[in-house]
Design an enzyme around this catalytic site. Structure first.
Site, PDB file in Angstrom:
ATOM      1  N   ALA A 183       3.754  -1.641  -1.892  1.00  0.00           N
ATOM      2  CA  ALA A 183       3.146  -2.778  -1.291  1.00  0.00           C
ATOM      3  C   ALA A 183       3.916  -2.885   0.117  1.00  0.00           C
ATOM      4  CB  ALA A 183       3.312  -4.122  -2.223  1.00  0.00           C
ATOM      5  N   ASN A 184       3.547  -4.281   0.656  1.00  0.00           N
ATOM      6  CA  ASN A 184       4.442  -4.843   1.898  1.00  0.00           C
ATOM      7  C   ASN A 184       4.435  -6.360   1.768  1.00  0.00           C
ATOM      8  OD1 ASN A 184       1.848  -5.948   3.471  1.00  0.00           O
ATOM      9  ND2 ASN A 184       1.357  -3.670   2.988  1.00  0.00           N
ATOM     10  N   ARG A 185       4.986  -6.698   2.835  1.00  0.00           N
ATOM     11  CA  ARG A 185       5.315  -8.124   2.675  1.00  0.00           C
ATOM     12  C   ARG A 185       4.482  -9.240   3.404  1.00  0.00           C
ATOM     13  NH1 ARG A 185      10.708  -8.276   1.482  1.00  0.00           N
ATOM     14  NH2 ARG A 185      11.932  -6.578   2.419  1.00  0.00           N
ATOM     15  N   SER A 186       3.122  -8.660   3.533  1.00  0.00           N
ATOM     16  CA  SER A 186       2.101  -9.617   4.263  1.00  0.00           C
ATOM     17  C   SER A 186       1.753 -10.692   3.176  1.00  0.00           C
ATOM     18  CB  SER A 186       0.929  -8.804   4.240  1.00  0.00           C
ATOM     19  OG  SER A 186      -0.237  -9.742   4.586  1.00  0.00           O
ATOM     20  N   ALA A 208      -2.632  -5.945   6.014  1.00  0.00           N
ATOM     21  CA  ALA A 208      -1.720  -4.968   6.234  1.00  0.00           C
ATOM     22  C   ALA A 208      -1.979  -3.959   5.120  1.00  0.00           C
ATOM     23  CB  ALA A 208      -0.408  -5.554   6.143  1.00  0.00           C
TER      24      ALA A 208
END
Ligand code: CTP
Length: 423
Positions: free
Chosen positions: A212-215, A278
């Protein structure tokens, strides 16, 4: 806040304990430059006096239909028509019954019959009276007659302590409803359809792990909400975020890029696409269907496969939206890189995010409430624009204003036309 200066209101005060709250409403209206004329029913005068009302309005308070002075000076017909809006607060069960059946035996009910202006009522009564079949019928009739209602609200009654629906809306809520009637918010995108992607995607490694990412989804959701406030019919396709779904928007929660693409394509055709998600560029080629165990010493190798590019797919779609807007996160050469991305993806505008340390956003843009962006547009389709550091809500509002400008043109230009004939 809309400018209400010089607007004229006829306020009819009914006989209920909530009448005392109307004094506060009058003060707020006067602060906003509204001229307020008041009619009080006989019952209202048991709760507050014409003297205190007149002191706040700086105007004579009207109470009696057969007062000859009133007839000579103004008359109930003129009284009811010289206003931009008629407000009844508190609207008692009795006043509502009279309005619903067209009785007019005092100044308040006669003015209500004689007016040709919009009417807004703020009902207030005992919960049993509000629930009574007669009141239910009257509410239905008044709504069918085009009368707007604000409240009543749930809560404890001032006089009996009984709980239920019947309490008059608070003065500030009535003021907001008056503002909406007197200066309705512009809806420049009414009739337009929009799709917004937002948040991160989660790409599974196995049933419990993912990439995942931090969006945070804050910017995308702010854009979806601003488009909806401008009247657009909005579908928001969002990856997993910790935010409540915005009001007035059709929200479709998804996990992966492939799911996101599926729901985006299903929502086409639309006029506007804003791809703020994102999206993970890669997914695990073959996610395990059972949890990976720590057997042996060598960690598992994750083979990755590219995810579909949702923005590029939409921009090249047979059902291409008229305006396709993407985001670009850049740490350097913001505009140059954004222009290259705009061309590579085939979209019309790019919102280039400065995600470098010098962006001025403490702690970085992702998850923050503010954003520093640069709007880059396809050649000839409008000026490029460096925006100052703004809250994500303000970025959304500015973007939606630009979108509204685009659709406000007499004949919207398609991208190929814009490129062929730069303006
Ligand atoms: N995007 C998308 N689908 C993807 C990847 C990106 O729709 N699979 C969209 C994003 O929503 C965003 C834009 O494309 O609107 C960002 O493009 P991307 O190429 O991912 O750029 P960056 O995130 O800026 O990353 P990089 O510079 O590494 O390419």
């Amino acid at each position: 806040m809309a400018d209400l200066t010089g607007k004229r209101l006829l306020l009819i005060i009914g006989g209920g304990i909530a009448a005392y709250k109307v004094l506060e409403l009058i003060r707020r209206l006067k602060e906003r430059g509204v001229s307020v004329r008041v009619v009080m029913t006989a019952a209202a005068q048991h709760f507050i006096t014409p003297l205190s009302v007149g002191a706040l309005t700086n105007e004579r308070v009207f109470t009696d239909l057969f007062d000859l002075n009133d007839e000579r000076e103004i008359g109930h017909i003129r009284l009811s028509r010289q206003a931009d809006l008629v407000v009844v607060a508190p609207a008692t069960a009795d006043l509502m019954a009279k309005m619903a059946s067209g009785f007019c035996n005092d100044l308040a009910s006669t003015a209500l019959m004689a007016t040709d202006k919009p009417v807004l009522i703020a009902p207030a009564m005992n919960p049993k009276m509000w629930d009574h079949p007669a009141t239910r019928r009257n509410v239905k009739q008044l709504t069918a007659d085009g009368i707007a209602l604000i409240g009543p609200e749930a809560g404890e009654m001032a006089e009996s302590g009984e709980a239920g629906i019947g309490r008059m809306a608070e003065p500030m809520a009535i003021l907001a409803a008056i503002e909406e009637q007197l200066a309705p918010a512009e809806q420049p995108l009414k009739g337009r359809r929009a799709i917004v992607t937002s948040g991160p995607t989660h790409e599974p490694i196995d049933p419990v792990r993912y990439i995942a990412n931090r969006s945070s989804g804050k910017q995308g959701q702010a854009i979806a909400a601003a488009l909806a406030a401008a009247g657009a019919d909005v579908t928001l396709v969002t990856g997993p975020v910790a935010l409540p779904a915005p009001d007035g928007v059709t929200t479709i929660p998804v996990e992966t890029a492939e799911e996101m693409l599926f729901h985006v394509e299903a929502a086409l055709p639309v006029d506007i696409a804003v791809m703020a998600a994102a999206v993970a560029d890669w997914r695990v080629a073959e996610a395990a269907d059972k949890k990976l165990k720590k057997t042996g010493k060598t960690p598992p190798k994750l083979a990755l496969a590219p995810n579909p590019d949702i923005l590029a797919t939409v921009a090249g779609h047979g059902n291409r939206p008229e305006l396709v807007i993407g985001f670009a996160a850049e740490t350097n050469d913001l505009v140059k890189n954004a222009k290259a991305k705009l061309a590579a993806k085939g979209c019309d505008w790019i919102i280039a995010n400065d995600v470098s340390a010098k962006s001025g956003v403490a702690g970085g843009v992702m998850g923050s409430d503010s954003n520093r962006v640069h709007l880059v547009t396809a050649a000839g389709a409008g000026g490029d624009d460096a925006w100052p550091l703004l809250s994500k809500t303000e970025v959304a509002a500015r973007l939606v204003a630009r979108i509204a400008d685009h659709f406000g043109d007499a004949r919207p230009r398609r991208r190929d036309e814009a490129e062929a004939h730069p303006s």
